[in-house]
Write an enzyme that holds these catalytic residues in place. Structure first.
Site, PDB file in Angstrom:
ATOM      1  N   CYS A 262     -79.093  -1.793  18.092  1.00 31.89           N
ATOM      2  CA  CYS A 262     -79.225  -1.373  16.604  1.00 31.89           C
ATOM      3  C   CYS A 262     -78.616  -2.366  15.458  1.00 31.89           C
ATOM      4  O   CYS A 262     -78.894  -2.166  14.416  1.00 31.89           O
ATOM      5  CB  CYS A 262     -78.444  -0.375  16.785  1.00 31.89           C
ATOM      6  SG  CYS A 262     -76.718  -0.075  16.544  1.00 31.89           S
TER       7      CYS A 262
ATOM      8  N   HIS B 299     -63.934   5.199   6.081  1.00 33.81           N
ATOM      9  CA  HIS B 299     -65.270   5.208   6.734  1.00 33.81           C
ATOM     10  C   HIS B 299     -65.505   4.305   7.916  1.00 33.81           C
ATOM     11  O   HIS B 299     -65.102   3.101   7.606  1.00 33.81           O
ATOM     12  CB  HIS B 299     -66.157   5.215   5.750  1.00 33.81           C
ATOM     13  CG  HIS B 299     -67.743   5.225   6.191  1.00 33.81           C
ATOM     14  ND1 HIS B 299     -68.299   6.275   6.807  1.00 33.81           N
ATOM     15  CD2 HIS B 299     -68.632   4.164   6.509  1.00 33.81           C
ATOM     16  CE1 HIS B 299     -69.681   5.946   7.208  1.00 33.81           C
ATOM     17  NE2 HIS B 299     -69.764   4.550   6.995  1.00 33.81           N
TER      18      HIS B 299
ATOM     19  N   HIS C 102     -71.067   6.281  11.928  1.00 36.44           N
ATOM     20  CA  HIS C 102     -71.480   7.603  12.324  1.00 36.44           C
ATOM     21  C   HIS C 102     -71.663   7.649  13.881  1.00 36.44           C
ATOM     22  O   HIS C 102     -71.706   6.516  14.575  1.00 36.44           O
ATOM     23  CB  HIS C 102     -72.894   7.726  11.667  1.00 36.44           C
ATOM     24  CG  HIS C 102     -73.046   7.804  10.311  1.00 36.44           C
ATOM     25  ND1 HIS C 102     -73.008   6.723   9.501  1.00 36.44           N
ATOM     26  CD2 HIS C 102     -72.870   8.870   9.532  1.00 36.44           C
ATOM     27  CE1 HIS C 102     -72.990   7.124   8.232  1.00 36.44           C
ATOM     28  NE2 HIS C 102     -72.900   8.205   8.269  1.00 36.44           N
TER      29      HIS C 102
ATOM     30  N   ASP D 210     -77.482   9.299  21.157  1.00 37.68           N
ATOM     31  CA  ASP D 210     -78.491   8.562  21.848  1.00 37.68           C
ATOM     32  C   ASP D 210     -77.981   7.333  22.606  1.00 37.68           C
ATOM     33  O   ASP D 210     -78.618   6.430  22.989  1.00 37.68           O
ATOM     34  CB  ASP D 210     -79.708   8.066  20.965  1.00 37.68           C
ATOM     35  CG  ASP D 210     -78.743   7.221  19.827  1.00 37.68           C
ATOM     36  OD1 ASP D 210     -77.930   6.961  19.842  1.00 37.68           O
ATOM     37  OD2 ASP D 210     -79.745   6.865  19.105  1.00 37.68           O
TER      38      ASP D 210
ATOM     39  N   ARG E 243     -73.266   7.629  21.169  1.00 33.87           N
ATOM     40  CA  ARG E 243     -73.154   6.390  20.485  1.00 33.87           C
ATOM     41  C   ARG E 243     -72.430   5.960  19.073  1.00 33.87           C
ATOM     42  O   ARG E 243     -72.964   6.903  18.216  1.00 33.87           O
ATOM     43  CB  ARG E 243     -74.512   5.901  20.223  1.00 33.87           C
ATOM     44  CG  ARG E 243     -74.478   4.308  19.447  1.00 33.87           C
ATOM     45  CD  ARG E 243     -76.110   3.966  19.331  1.00 33.87           C
ATOM     46  NE  ARG E 243     -77.122   4.535  18.699  1.00 33.87           N
ATOM     47  CZ  ARG E 243     -77.210   4.410  17.423  1.00 33.87           C
ATOM     48  NH1 ARG E 243     -76.554   3.385  16.714  1.00 33.87           N
ATOM     49  NH2 ARG E 243     -78.097   5.103  16.729  1.00 33.87           N
TER      50      ARG E 243
ATOM     51  N   CYS F  49     -71.462   4.444  16.345  1.00 32.88           N
ATOM     52  CA  CYS F  49     -72.121   3.340  15.655  1.00 32.88           C
ATOM     53  C   CYS F  49     -71.149   3.096  14.310  1.00 32.88           C
ATOM     54  O   CYS F  49     -70.776   3.614  13.445  1.00 32.88           O
ATOM     55  CB  CYS F  49     -73.366   3.641  14.862  1.00 32.88           C
ATOM     56  SG  CYS F  49     -74.471   2.219  13.961  1.00 32.88           S
TER      57      CYS F  49
END
Length: 307
Positions: A226, A263, A266, A270, A279, A281
């Site tokens: 990704c 932050h 997310h 998947d 996952r 990310c």
């Protein structure tokens, strides 16, 4: 030799602890100064009719800690652009003031203020006053070292006033790169395949850039193609907090560091089923990688067992 420094930055309960933690600071007391009356009480000061301001007075050894270093601490825990108080505390007695005790302190305070004003760090002018020190009256005993005597109430007040979030954001503004700041503080997403750790598969741990809390390990990292670092799970439960994110017309779950509130990225459903199906990310700009061979010297020896 021992010297005095006097600062006002809103509620004096919140001003003591930041200075008490430094070597060379001999004593920090809470009190009132700058007004018209003698021996004022807390109730009189709160009316704003006495002219006094809540302040702290620091006894420090200038051979161990300098006045410039005390100014560094002071400017990091106040909002110098606020008129009429600090954070949730409003009124004359909560204004920010530096009370200098000699010409050298005055010069250093004025120089520091000028540099901050010209730094572009603040969107509004700095209104913190720099005044000659006057008689300092000790506050009532129950106000002294309040954070030690009433830690639960102090922590609620310190957080609820808005001071904590401000301090975190200003620390980030001073110490992070523009990209790191935007990612951690404003939930920006860095570019895929153009970040530091998306293709890093060395053994080690990934820590929160701000709090240095361990969030992920290389053992749980996988190549998701990704363009961002992907992890199957955090190193421990409670390290991350989860928040609904409906931005960009998408229904996502935002992941933040529980300790710093930064932050991180997310979480999606998947991921590889063999690793649990999730996952995480993450943004490289929110993390710092500590390779296995450096974990012991960096103070993360206990996490070697997680690799």
């Amino acid at each position: 030799m021992n010297k005095l420094a006097t600062f006002a930055g809103g509620c004096f309960w919140c001003m003591v602890k930041p200075f008490n933690e430094y070597e060379g600071v001999e004593k920090v007391v809470s009190g009132y100064t700058g007004g018209y009356t003698e021996n004022p009480t807390y109730e009189e000061v709160c009316t704003d009719l006495s002219g006094h301001i809540e302040a702290i007075q620091i006894t420090y050894n200038d051979e161990i800690i300098t006045y410039k270093e005390l100014l560094d601490i002071y400017w990091s825990v106040v909002d110098p652009t606020q008129v009429g108080g600090q954070f949730a505390d409003r009124g004359h007695h909560y204004k920010s003031v530096i009370f200098y005790h000699d010409d050298k302190q005055k010069e250093e305070a004025e120089t520091y203020k000028k540099q901050l004003d010209e730094s572009g760090m603040y969107s509004k002018p700095i209104v913190t006053e720099i005044r000659k020190a006057e008689t300092f009256y000790l506050a009532e005993e129950y106000h002294q070292d309040y954070y030690k005597k009433n830690p639960e109430h102090y922590n609620r007040y310190f957080n609820g006033s808005g001071r904590v979030n401000y301090i975190k954001r200003m620390w980030a503004k001073r110490n992070l790169t523009p990209l790191q700041y935007e990612v951690t503080q404003n939930s920006m997403t860095e570019k895929p395949f153009e970040n530091e750790y998306y293709d890093n598969f060395k053994e080690g741990i990934y820590v929160d850039l701000i709090s240095r809390d361990v969030l992920f390990t290389s053992k749980d990292k996988f190549d998701s193609d990704c363009g961002w670092p992907s992890f199957a799970k955090p190193v421990e439960k409670g390290k991350l907090s989860f928040h609904e994110d409906l931005s960009y017309n998408m229904d996502r779950i935002e992941v933040k560091s529980s300790k710093s509130g930064s932050h991180i990225g997310h979480v999606f459903e998947d991921g590889p089923e063999i690793m649990g199906g999730l996952r995480f990310c993450a943004n490289s700009a929110a993390l710092k990688f500590i390779p296995k061979e450096k974990m012991k010297e960096e103070g993360y020896e206990e996490y070697l067992k997680c690799l």
